[in-house]
Motif scaffolding. Structure first.
Motif, short mmCIF file in Angstrom:
data_model
loop_
_atom_site.label_atom_id
_atom_site.label_comp_id
_atom_site.label_asym_id
_atom_site.label_seq_id
_atom_site.Cartn_x
_atom_site.Cartn_y
_atom_site.Cartn_z
N ILE A 41 -11.09 -7.19 -6.34
CA ILE A 41 -10.24 -6.80 -5.45
C ILE A 41 -9.80 -5.52 -5.47
O ILE A 41 -9.26 -5.20 -6.65
N HIS A 43 -6.85 -2.65 -3.88
CA HIS A 43 -5.89 -2.34 -3.11
C HIS A 43 -5.46 -0.69 -2.75
O HIS A 43 -6.20 -0.03 -3.73
N PHE A 44 -4.88 -0.39 -1.84
CA PHE A 44 -4.63 0.93 -1.75
C PHE A 44 -3.64 1.59 -2.44
O PHE A 44 -2.45 0.96 -2.38
N HIS A 45 -4.03 2.57 -3.42
CA HIS A 45 -2.92 3.09 -4.35
C HIS A 45 -2.78 4.51 -3.78
O HIS A 45 -3.39 4.88 -2.63
N PHE A 46 -2.03 5.45 -4.55
CA PHE A 46 -1.93 6.61 -3.86
C PHE A 46 -3.13 7.57 -4.04
O PHE A 46 -2.87 8.61 -3.40
N ARG A 47 -4.05 7.40 -4.60
CA ARG A 47 -5.27 7.87 -4.84
C ARG A 47 -6.37 7.20 -4.03
O ARG A 47 -7.65 7.29 -4.38
N TYR A 50 -8.13 1.11 -5.30
CA TYR A 50 -8.05 0.99 -6.83
C TYR A 50 -8.19 -0.42 -7.13
O TYR A 50 -7.43 -1.19 -6.47
N TYR A 126 -11.89 2.85 3.46
CA TYR A 126 -10.96 1.70 3.42
C TYR A 126 -10.32 1.21 4.90
O TYR A 126 -10.15 0.36 5.13
N ASN B 118 -9.11 -13.88 1.37
CA ASN B 118 -8.20 -13.10 0.77
C ASN B 118 -6.74 -13.21 1.29
O ASN B 118 -6.42 -12.85 2.42
N GLY B 153 0.32 -3.60 3.43
CA GLY B 153 -0.87 -3.26 3.19
C GLY B 153 -1.01 -1.71 2.28
O GLY B 153 -2.03 -1.32 1.91
N LYS B 154 0.18 -1.19 1.77
CA LYS B 154 0.26 0.11 1.27
C LYS B 154 -0.18 1.12 1.97
O LYS B 154 -0.53 2.27 1.25
N THR B 155 -0.41 1.15 3.27
CA THR B 155 -0.80 2.40 3.92
C THR B 155 0.02 2.93 4.91
O THR B 155 -0.15 3.49 5.90
N ARG B 159 6.04 6.57 1.67
CA ARG B 159 5.59 6.11 0.30
C ARG B 159 6.99 5.18 -0.45
O ARG B 159 6.90 4.44 -1.11
N GLY B 367 -3.36 9.27 -13.07
CA GLY B 367 -3.36 9.63 -11.60
C GLY B 367 -3.57 8.49 -10.74
O GLY B 367 -3.62 8.43 -9.56
N GLU B 368 -4.28 7.34 -11.20
CA GLU B 368 -4.70 6.24 -10.50
C GLU B 368 -3.79 5.16 -10.19
O GLU B 368 -3.78 4.73 -9.15
#
Lengths: 173, 430
Positions: A41, A43-47, A50, A126, B118, B153-155, B159, B367-368
């Protein structure tokens, strides 16, 4: 038992040499999007996308002794944490001969790109449920460091890997 | 531009064991809570099968969702007081906090593993699809529902709003740690949440913490660590989860083989066929699933009836630590199980940390992941584990665990001097 772990190890094995953690995250996301049987799974992370699940699987593979984690010089690379298969890992993979089709050419094509470019590609992927224009708009709003020319290159790259994928393992999906 | 949202004539409150009261002043929030898709969360437990280990853990995702909303509401009030908040984002954030888990299904994690669903995708579908929740959100203006979905959805472009709902210290984690500690009855898991709120600051697009509040943040990290190992990854709970997963697998396999169920699971047929719609999904809750587990104990299929009996009566699998040596023995182990009349496909299963939806704090990965940042007196930011010995000592520790689950009672019930029993005991080291 541990088929998902075996697929990750098989991909690293097919790559033939060490692979950085960031590139591996992006590569598996790309392979998943191309229809290969990776079920992590993301998810959208800041890069971009991930997977925490993948991150733990890698740690488990290291704890089992199937992968070796090394750190390269941080001043020379932006992906210093790298993985390679150990002898025990080769034995492990001998239990899972057909767990992943041969994707070595596709893998080379992916890992040959820079991290920044792969971030751009995976962020575009994505949003592949959106229309072409909406996806591009979304990427540009979210990732201010990505330029329009990079997006154009990323779109061409996605077309290229789709073409390669159909040649490399058309029946694998 | 800040638009006005309709206020209720008088404030509504929900009595809550964690936050004392949950305050609702907005018509929009009140209407969302009343929507059938949200009320359904009353019938989905927050901790899945944990109630089989900690009997108090019967609390629902409904209570947790209200709790996350309440935390977001209070943190926003603090940020507004300090002029660190764009008020036009308030209602979007509160809706996202309230609805962040609305797509969870019954026993979500196992369900998703077996059927490939999901819950995050269902959250998006519920917010954007043909639902009461969507209609309520869109009354606020076209595109409002999409913005709420983007936050979850964190988009979402802002932020800071996303961080409040989803980051290393967010409203979601703060609520579930305290709520799960309360309902399981464990003495660890507590931390001073109000102190954490007081030391929260905004920096660019992220939430950071004043150095003077480091000890409150340390408590939170320790709470997360203890809860992970002692509640979320409890081996007995994991055993129940393994059996639950195997029941769903068996029922699906039987259906696809044309088995004639005594109690045909009508609400599950579309998901067995891989053609479930949002409408079908919303009909599923834990009452429905547990009803079938209860009646399937009478099915003619011995595997399905046995697994259901085990789940309903807490006759769980035992476990041994999984080691690479066991992997070498797996073929022989499977053969011995088969020869003993115990189908290894359903009675021999590995469960590892990567199967868990919970995680431990780690200081980012180049950074990830966004780490927890402390705001130093000179205005610089330092990652938490660099300043805190306590956090530094646990972030480098192993976070993986892997166990092999099996039905010990079935092994012990094999005929005395059975060669299969001896083989299995030897291979498992029991």
């Amino acid at each position: 038992m541990l088929e998902d772990h075996a697929k990750v190890a098989a991909l690293i094995h097919q790559n033939g040499e060490t692979i950085g953690r960031k590139k591996l995250q992006k590569a598996i996301y790309i392979f998943q999007k191309l229809g290969y049987p990776f079920h992590q799974i993301f998810h959208f992370h800041f890069r971009g996308p991930y997977s925490e699940e993948l991150s733990v699987q890698l740690e488990e593979l290291c704890d089992f002794g199937f992968l070796i984690e090394d750190r390269e010089n941080e001043e020379q690379t932006d992906d210093p944490c790298v993985y390679r298969i150990s002898e025990a890992g080769r034995d492990f993979l001998s239990h899972y001969k057909d767990v992943l089709p041969n994707v070595s050419r596709l893998m080379q094509c992916v890992v040959g790109q820079s991290i920044h470019f792969l971030e751009c590609v995976t962020i575009l992927l994505y949003f592949d449920h959106l229309s072409h224009d909406a996806a591009i708009e979304k990427v540009l709003v979210l990732e201010k460091e990505i330029t329009s020319s990079e997006l154009t290159r990323a779109l061409a790259f996605i077309e290229e890997i789709c073409r390669l994928q159909s040649i490399e393992s058309p029946a694998s999906r | 531009m800040t638009r006005s949202f309709q206020k209720l004539n008088e404030e509504k409150v929900f009595k809550d064991p964690v936050h004392r009261y949950i305050h609702v002043r907005d018509r929009l929030i009140w209407d969302l809570i009343g929507a059938p898709e949200f009320q359904r969360l009353r019938r989905i437990r927050q901790l899945g099968t944990t109630y089989l280990t900690f009997h108090g853990a019967e609390h629902s995702r409904f209570g947790h969702s209200l709790g996350v909303y309440e935390i977001a509401r209070r943190v926003i009030d603090i940020f507004k007081y300090r002029n660190h908040w764009d008020d036009s984002e308030t209602m979007i954030t509160l809706c996202a906090a309230l609805l962040h888990d609305v797509g969870h299904g019954p026993f979500s994690h196992s369900f998703e593993k077996v059927f490939g669903t999901n819950h995050e995708e269902y959250t998006q579908k519920i917010i954007l699809g043909d639902t009461e929740i969507h209609r309520i959100l869109e009354k606020q203006g076209s595109g409002f529902a999409q913005r709420v979905a983007d936050v979850i959805g964190k988009t979402y472009p802002n932020r800071l709003v996303v961080s409040l709902i989803s980051s290393q210290i967010d409203a979601d984690r703060m609520d579930y740690l305290l709520r799960d500690a309360y309902f399981t009855g464990v003495s660890y898991g507590h931390f001073d949440m109000e102190r954490i709120w007081r030391v929260m600051r905004t920096r660019d697009d992220q939430i950071v913490f004043k150095l003077s509040g480091m000890h409150a943040v340390e408590d939170y990290i320790m709470s997360r660590y203890q809860m992970y190992w002692q509640v979320y990854f409890h081996p007995v709970t994991r055993s129940a989860e393994v059996i639950l997963t195997q029941i769903l697998h068996r029922a699906k396999d039987l259906y696809q083989q044309g088995f004639r169920f005594k109690y045909l699971p009508h609400p599950l047929l579309k998901i067995f066929n891989g053609k479930i719609t949002l409408h079908d999904y919303l009909k599923l809750d834990e009452s429905v699933i547990l009803y079938f587990f209860q009646v399937w104990q009478e099915e003619a299929d011995p595997i399905l009836s046995d697994l259901c009996y085990r789940f309903m009566n807490r006759r769980l699998f035992k476990y041994v630590e999984f080691t690479p040596a066991l992997l070498d023995a797996k073929d022989r182990l499977s053969e011995s199980f088969q020869a003993a009349g115990i189908d290894p496909k359903y009675y021999l299963e590995i469960d590892s940390s990567s199967n868990s939806p919970y995680d431990l704090y780690r200081p980012g990965e180049e950074g990830e992941r966004q780490p927890i940042q402390l705001l130093m007196p000179d205005g610089t930011l330092h990652e938490l584990s660099q300043e805190s010995d306590v956090v530094g000592s646990i972030t480098g520790m192993r976070r993986t665990d892997c166990k092999l689950y099996y039905p010990k009672d079935r092994i012990l019930d094999l005929p005395k001097h059975s060669p299969h029993q001896k083989d299995i005991q030897r291979l498992l080291g029991i």
